[in-house]
Design a protein around this motif. Structure first.
Motif, mmCIF file in Angstrom:
data_model
loop_
_atom_site.group_PDB
_atom_site.id
_atom_site.type_symbol
_atom_site.label_atom_id
_atom_site.label_comp_id
_atom_site.label_asym_id
_atom_site.label_seq_id
_atom_site.Cartn_x
_atom_site.Cartn_y
_atom_site.Cartn_z
ATOM 1 N N SER A 174 0.810 -1.140 0.021
ATOM 2 C CA SER A 174 0.005 0.114 0.083
ATOM 3 C C SER A 174 0.892 1.326 -0.068
ATOM 4 O O SER A 174 0.522 2.325 -0.678
ATOM 5 C CB SER A 174 -0.847 0.111 1.256
ATOM 6 N N THR A 175 2.065 1.213 0.706
ATOM 7 C CA THR A 175 2.860 2.395 0.698
ATOM 8 C C THR A 175 3.413 2.549 -0.755
ATOM 9 O O THR A 175 3.426 3.814 -1.364
ATOM 10 C CB THR A 175 4.115 2.215 1.887
ATOM 11 N N GLU A 176 3.730 1.595 -1.388
ATOM 12 C CA GLU A 176 4.323 1.546 -2.734
ATOM 13 C C GLU A 176 3.261 2.209 -3.829
ATOM 14 O O GLU A 176 3.391 3.062 -4.488
ATOM 15 C CB GLU A 176 4.851 0.607 -3.331
ATOM 16 N N ALA A 177 1.889 1.774 -3.372
ATOM 17 C CA ALA A 177 0.859 2.079 -4.405
ATOM 18 C C ALA A 177 0.717 3.630 -4.238
ATOM 19 O O ALA A 177 0.401 4.333 -5.034
ATOM 20 C CB ALA A 177 -0.378 1.267 -4.096
ATOM 21 N N LEU A 178 0.673 4.141 -2.860
ATOM 22 C CA LEU A 178 0.452 5.608 -2.922
ATOM 23 C C LEU A 178 1.772 6.373 -3.460
ATOM 24 O O LEU A 178 1.377 7.625 -3.641
ATOM 25 C CB LEU A 178 0.163 5.957 -1.437
ATOM 26 N N VAL A 179 2.810 5.898 -3.111
ATOM 27 C CA VAL A 179 3.978 6.670 -3.639
ATOM 28 C C VAL A 179 4.041 6.630 -5.197
ATOM 29 O O VAL A 179 4.094 7.805 -5.537
ATOM 30 C CB VAL A 179 5.459 5.871 -3.048
ATOM 31 N N ILE A 185 8.672 6.453 -7.080
ATOM 32 C CA ILE A 185 8.915 4.992 -6.945
ATOM 33 C C ILE A 185 9.722 4.820 -5.480
ATOM 34 O O ILE A 185 10.217 5.811 -5.114
ATOM 35 C CB ILE A 185 9.658 4.236 -7.923
ATOM 36 N N LEU A 186 9.695 3.618 -5.078
ATOM 37 C CA LEU A 186 10.484 3.304 -3.829
ATOM 38 C C LEU A 186 11.816 3.456 -4.046
ATOM 39 O O LEU A 186 12.649 3.832 -3.146
ATOM 40 C CB LEU A 186 9.913 2.090 -3.204
ATOM 41 N N ASN A 187 12.465 2.504 -5.283
ATOM 42 C CA ASN A 187 13.764 2.779 -5.547
ATOM 43 C C ASN A 187 14.375 4.016 -5.374
ATOM 44 O O ASN A 187 13.850 4.930 -5.909
ATOM 45 C CB ASN A 187 13.764 1.929 -6.790
ATOM 46 N N GLY A 188 15.504 4.188 -5.069
ATOM 47 C CA GLY A 188 16.300 5.251 -4.881
ATOM 48 C C GLY A 188 15.782 6.244 -3.498
ATOM 49 O O GLY A 188 16.503 7.283 -3.402
ATOM 50 N N ARG A 189 14.968 5.536 -2.837
ATOM 51 C CA ARG A 189 14.447 6.400 -1.544
ATOM 52 C C ARG A 189 14.913 5.502 -0.353
ATOM 53 O O ARG A 189 14.221 4.475 -0.196
ATOM 54 C CB ARG A 189 12.996 6.539 -1.511
ATOM 55 N N GLU A 296 -3.156 14.008 -3.190
ATOM 56 C CA GLU A 296 -3.587 12.867 -3.778
ATOM 57 C C GLU A 296 -4.487 12.294 -3.007
ATOM 58 O O GLU A 296 -4.326 12.756 -1.957
ATOM 59 C CB GLU A 296 -2.549 11.713 -4.327
ATOM 60 N N PRO A 297 -5.494 11.219 -3.360
ATOM 61 C CA PRO A 297 -6.325 10.648 -2.324
ATOM 62 C C PRO A 297 -5.596 9.760 -1.441
ATOM 63 O O PRO A 297 -4.455 9.136 -1.987
ATOM 64 C CB PRO A 297 -7.136 9.594 -3.365
ATOM 65 N N PHE A 320 -4.854 -0.777 5.243
ATOM 66 C CA PHE A 320 -6.503 -0.971 5.243
ATOM 67 C C PHE A 320 -6.957 -0.252 3.957
ATOM 68 O O PHE A 320 -8.177 -0.450 3.668
ATOM 69 C CB PHE A 320 -7.203 -0.053 6.434
ATOM 70 N N LEU A 321 -6.398 0.367 3.410
ATOM 71 C CA LEU A 321 -6.708 1.329 2.130
ATOM 72 C C LEU A 321 -6.937 0.000 0.887
ATOM 73 O O LEU A 321 -7.662 0.223 0.255
ATOM 74 C CB LEU A 321 -5.853 2.102 1.487
ATOM 75 N N HIS A 322 -6.139 -1.032 1.214
ATOM 76 C CA HIS A 322 -6.429 -2.155 -0.088
ATOM 77 C C HIS A 322 -6.858 -3.563 0.658
ATOM 78 O O HIS A 322 -6.382 -4.487 0.062
ATOM 79 C CB HIS A 322 -4.888 -2.191 -0.465
#
Length: 376
Positions: A174-179, A185-189, A296-297, A320-322
């Protein structure tokens, strides 16, 4: 959404568990729960062992279809942690639903912890005990100067390990989906995981599997040693852990970030939590200090001169969003809750923290395997 045959199999599993511990003195129950899609089957299991006086869904985890289904056969009431912290208000509510009865409280997050002594001494019925589901709630009861009744905790049960592992995966999903909804994207963070309990370990492992560098911070030095041995960078202080992190995942269940910590979050970082914002993030302290903007939502930008970061899902459990689905493994924990309810109804117990006996857990696991895995 479950197919009819799947619903039947789940009901049969819970019926088998409920029948394994005979209950002669049927109690009344008040049930706090995440009212997710699969939860009506669990509540039907609770109703096999007790008279359900009311279901109190956690406000930020309510599936509308499940709510409609449960409301058709059970009383559904609103849950409010602030109200439930007031002894007289809780007493009045409990009296309105279960006056004069033997009562078991099924809790998720220690809602009844502040008032359980008041209930024990002033309730017109008998407070038989509490069953607590979460680590956060376990800590709330264990930290009391005096536990007024038997509290069965399933938070540290080995049957909860599969759920915790899969919840960690769902948090990262869910974290990746919102990012990604922000075209990032997560890569590089670089990621910071705060808390290295069972959930934190799963989250760190999932991030690592996605080739994201992970720094772990836990107030317990033993857990930092464990994280270090498993290949993660660790930090001696929270400030050091937050420095440069592009993703911060809070998995303590016990206020990971307070007012003074938010100023140390890197510009543009995303903050996610595994539980409710009231338990994990002191966001209310930022009112007047930061400007909140929905970008964003389910993504909120907190900004002030020279500093900004993003909070996901308003600081609540991001998975819980997903749907927060962990498949049939969630039924293991729910079955243990039913077993704890049955044990309280059958035997009561002395005030204090209790666990379901190992042989009962083994029986639950064997029954689960029969119904959901080892099918001939």
């Amino acid at each position: 959404m479950q197919e009819d045959f799947e619903r039947g199999r789940v009901d049969a599993f819970f019926r088998r568990v409920a029948e394994s511990i005979p209950v002669t003195n049927r109690p009344t129950s008040l049930v706090i729960t995440h009212l997710l899609a699969e939860r009506p089957a669990f509540l039907r299991g609770v109703a096999r062992l007790s008279d359900v006086a009311a279901v109190l869904p956690k406000p930020r985890s309510i599936n509308e279809a499940a709510l409609r289904e449960v409301s058709a056969t059970m009383q559904v009431d609103q849950l409010d942690r602030r109200r439930f912290a007031e002894p007289e208000e809780v007493l009045a509510y409990v009296e309105s639903r279960a006056a004069g009865r033997d009562l078991v409280l099924l809790d998720v997050g220690g809602y009844f912890a502040p008032t359980q002594e008041h209930l024990r001494t002033h309730f017109s019925g008998r407070l038989v005990g509490v069953v607590e589901d979460t680590e956060n709630g376990h800590q709330r009861y264990a930290d009391l100067d005096k536990v007024a009744c038997p509290v069965f905790s399933v938070a540290r049960s080995p049957l909860k390990d599969p759920e915790d592992y899969l919840v960690g995966q769902s948090v990262v999903f869910s974290t990746e989906a919102l990012v990604r909804s922000r075209d990032n994207i997560l890569n590089g963070r670089p990621a910071c995981v705060i808390g290295y309990g069972k959930l934190g370990r799963s989250i760190a492992a999932m991030l690592h599997a996605k080739h994201v560098g992970v720094t772990v911070y836990d107030i317990d030095p033993v857990r930092r040693v464990q994280a270090l041995s498993q290949g993660y960078r660790t930090a001696a202080t929270l400030a050091e852990a937050l420095a440069g992190a592009g993703v911060v995942v809070c998995a303590t269940g016990n206020m990971a970030l307070r007012e003074e910590d938010f100023g140390r979050i890197a510009n543009g970082a995303y903050v996610a939590s595994v539980t409710s914002s009231d338990d994990e993030l002191e966001l209310s302290a930022l009112n007047g200090l930061y400007v909140k903007t929905a970008v964003e939502p389910h993504v909120t930008r907190y900004s002030r001169t020279g500093h900004y970061f993003y909070v996901l899902a308003d600081g609540n459990a991001v998975n819980f969003l997903h749907g927060a689905s962990v498949g049939a493994f969630i039924l293991l924990v729910q079955a243990e809750i039913l077993a704890a309810l049955a044990l309280l109804a059958a035997n009561g117990g002395a005030p204090g923290m209790w666990e379901v006996p190992a042989e009962v857990r083994q029986s639950i696991a064997a029954t689960w395997l029969t119904y959901f895995h080892e099918v001939s």
